[in-house]
Design an enzyme around this catalytic site. Structure first.
Site, PDB file in Angstrom:
ATOM      1  N   LYS A  80       0.860  -1.187   0.000  1.00 21.77           N
ATOM      2  CA  LYS A  80       0.000   0.000   0.000  1.00 21.77           C
ATOM      3  C   LYS A  80       0.893   1.233   0.000  1.00 21.77           C
ATOM      4  CE  LYS A  80      -4.530   0.839   0.253  1.00 21.77           C
ATOM      5  NZ  LYS A  80      -5.584   0.052  -0.410  1.00 21.77           N
ATOM      6  N   GLY A 180     -22.470   6.024   4.302  1.00 21.91           N
ATOM      7  CA  GLY A 180     -21.562   6.533   3.286  1.00 21.91           C
ATOM      8  C   GLY A 180     -22.095   6.201   1.902  1.00 21.91           C
ATOM      9  N   VAL A 181     -22.291   7.237   1.081  1.00 17.28           N
ATOM     10  CA  VAL A 181     -22.859   7.010  -0.254  1.00 17.28           C
ATOM     11  C   VAL A 181     -21.872   7.533  -1.299  1.00 17.28           C
ATOM     12  CG1 VAL A 181     -24.949   7.127  -1.652  1.00 17.28           C
ATOM     13  CG2 VAL A 181     -25.116   7.452   0.815  1.00 17.28           C
ATOM     14  N   GLY A 182     -20.716   6.893  -1.361  1.00 15.69           N
ATOM     15  CA  GLY A 182     -19.719   7.242  -2.362  1.00 15.69           C
ATOM     16  C   GLY A 182     -19.929   6.450  -3.636  1.00 15.69           C
ATOM     17  N   ASN A 183     -18.886   6.371  -4.460  1.00 23.03           N
ATOM     18  CA  ASN A 183     -19.012   5.689  -5.753  1.00 23.03           C
ATOM     19  C   ASN A 183     -19.368   4.217  -5.609  1.00 23.03           C
ATOM     20  OD1 ASN A 183     -18.397   8.010  -7.210  1.00 23.03           O
ATOM     21  ND2 ASN A 183     -16.193   7.606  -7.154  1.00 23.03           N
ATOM     22  N   VAL A 184     -18.712   3.529  -4.659  1.00 21.23           N
ATOM     23  CA  VAL A 184     -18.975   2.105  -4.476  1.00 21.23           C
ATOM     24  C   VAL A 184     -20.388   1.878  -3.961  1.00 21.23           C
ATOM     25  CG1 VAL A 184     -18.361   0.046  -3.145  1.00 21.23           C
ATOM     26  CG2 VAL A 184     -16.559   1.491  -4.107  1.00 21.23           C
TER      27      VAL A 184
END
Length: 364
Positions: A80, A180-184
Site C-alpha cells: 500500500k 456513506g454514499v460514495g461511488n462504491v
C-alpha cells in the site's frame, strides 16, 4: 515509532519513504508480503495529522492487502502507498510523475492502483513513468474505475451473509442501512434497489444522500443515527472503525456487510459481534471485487472473466462463515486463518523445493 520493531512484529518486507521537494511529494510505500506474488495495493492520499499516523496507516493497509489478495485466490502479495497531502488542493502532475518513478525503481515488486483520494486520471499520470500501475483509463486497455466491481462483490457477499443469518440470500424486503454514499455504495444501492431491498442512507455530504434518495427511493438518515437504525443489515461503506465500543450497544442489525476497510476498530470488537450472534462479513473478503478486477488487467483485461471471479466472493463469505460456525471462532479470525494457511502452504512448499534443490546439488 521504532520502525524495525514495528516491521518485525507483523513481518513486513520493505518500507520506502519517497520525497520530491519540487512537487511536494511525501509518500510511504509499504510492502508487507510477496510470498504469493508481487505486492498489489492502491495509493491513498490523505491529510494525515502526523507522519507517524501516515506510516501506521500504510503498514495497516498493506497487511490488509496481503490477506485480501490471499483469500481472493490471487497470486499477489500485499502492499500500500499513502501520500501525505490534501487530495483537493495539493495534487499536481509532477507529484504523480515523481511517484511513478519510485514505483518503477521497485522493478515490479509493487503494483499500485487508485484508492481514497486518488483517481483514474492520477493513475494515468503514474503510467507515464511505469507499467506497474492498474486501474488506468480504458483507452489503455484497462478496466478503469474499480468502484463498480467492488460494489458487485459487496452485493454478492451481502447475499451470502444474509443466507447465513436468515436462511435465504434474497434481499427483497430487507432493510439495509448504508453508511456513506460514495461511488462504491451508490452502485451497491442500485443492486439492492433492483432486488427490492429498503434503503436507509447516511453521508456527511448531503448531495450524496439526495442522489440516492432520488435514484432509488432511499430514506435519508442522520449520519449519527445510521449505526443504530432499525434494519436487517448494516453496510459500513465510509471510513473504518465504525464497529467500536460506542457503536456496539447501538447495533440492531443481524448482519454487517459493507465496503469499508478496517471496519473493526480492534479485533476484540469482532469477538463481541460473534458473542452477540451478529453475522459479520469480514471487510477484506467482501470488498475484494475491485482488486480482483484490476488484477485481471495483468492478464489482459476481460470483463466477463473478471466478474465471474468477483461473483465467487459469495462462496468466500460462505466458507468463512461456515468455518466460524464449525470452529466457534469469530468470522474475522476464520478469514485470517484462510489467508494465513494459503500463504504458509506456498511458503513451506517453496522452502522444501529450495532445500531439495540444494541437496541435489550437494550430491553432484
Amino acid at each position: 515509532m521504532e520502525l524495525f520493531a514495528a516491521m518485525e512484529r507483523e513481518d513486513y518486507e520493505e518500507v520506502l519513504f519517497c520525497q520530491d521537494k519540487a512537487s511536494g511529494l511525501k509518500a510511504i510505500i509499504a510492502i508487507h508480503d510477496t510470498t504469493l506474488g508481487p505486492a498489489l495495493g492502491g495509493t491513498r492520499m490523505w491529510t494525515y495529522a502526523t507522519e507517524e499516523e501516515a506510516l501506521v496507516d500504510a503498514l495497516r493497509l498493506a497487511k490488509g492487502m496481503t490477506y485480501k489478495n490471499a483469500v481472493a485466490g490471487l497470486n499477489l502479495g500485499g502492499g500500500k502507498t499513502v501520500i501525505i497531502g490534501d487530495p483537493h488542493t495539493d495534487k499536481n502532475e509532477a507529484m504523480f510523475r515523481a511517484f511513478g518513478r519510485y514505483i518503477q525503481g521497485l522493478n515490479g515488486r509493487y503494483i499500485t492502483a487508485e484508492d481514497v483520494g486518488t483517481t483514474e486520471e492520477d493513475m494515468d499520470i503514474i503510467h507515464q513513468e511505469t507499467d506497474f500501475v492498474t486501474g488506468i483509463s480504458a483507452s489503455y486497455g484497462s478496466s478503469g474505475n474499480p468502484s463498480p466491481a467492488t460494489a458487485f462483490g459487496v452485493y454478492q457477499g451481502m447475499k451470502a451473509a444474509a443466507k447465513a443469518a436468515f436462511g435465504s440470500d434474497s434481499l427483497a424486503g430487507r432493510t439495509v442501512a448504508v453508511q456513506g454514499v460514495g461511488n462504491v455504495s451508490f452502485t451497491l444501492c442500485k443492486y439492492l434497489h433492483e432486488e427490492g431491498a429498503r434503503l436507509l442512507v447516511a453521508d456527511i455530504h448531503r448531495e450524496a444522500v439526495n442522489r440516492a434518495v432520488e435514484a432509488y427511493g432511499a430514506t435519508a438518515v442522520d449520519p449519527g443515527e445510521i449505526i443504530g437504525a432499525d434494519c436487517d443489515i448494516y453496510a459500513p461503506c465510509a471510513l473504518g472503525a465504525t464497529i467500536n465500543d460506542e457503536s456496539l450497544p447501538q447495533l440492531r442489525a443481524k448482519v454487517i456487510a459493507g465496503a469499508a476497510n478496517n471496519q473493526l476498530k480492534e479485533p476484540r470488537h469482532g469477538d463481541a459481534l460473534h458473542q452477540m450472534g451478529i453475522v459479520y462479513a469480514p471487510d477484506y473478503v467482501i470488498n475484494a471485487g475491485g482488486v480482483i478486477n484490476i488484477a485481471d488487467e495483468l492478464n489482459g483485461y476481460h470483463k466477463e472473466r473478471a466478474y465471474k471471479q468477483i461473483a465467487r466472493i459469495y462462496d468466500s463469505i460462505t466458507r468463512v462463515l461456515e468455518i466460524s460456525r464449525l470452529k466457534g471462532i469469530p468470522a474475522y479470525a476464520a478469514a485470517d486463518q484462510l489467508a494465513e494457511e494459503r500463504i504458509s502452504l506456498l511458503r513451506n512448499s517453496r522452502s522444501t523445493f529450495l532445500r531439495n534443490g540444494q541437496h541435489a546439488l550437494s550430491r553432484r
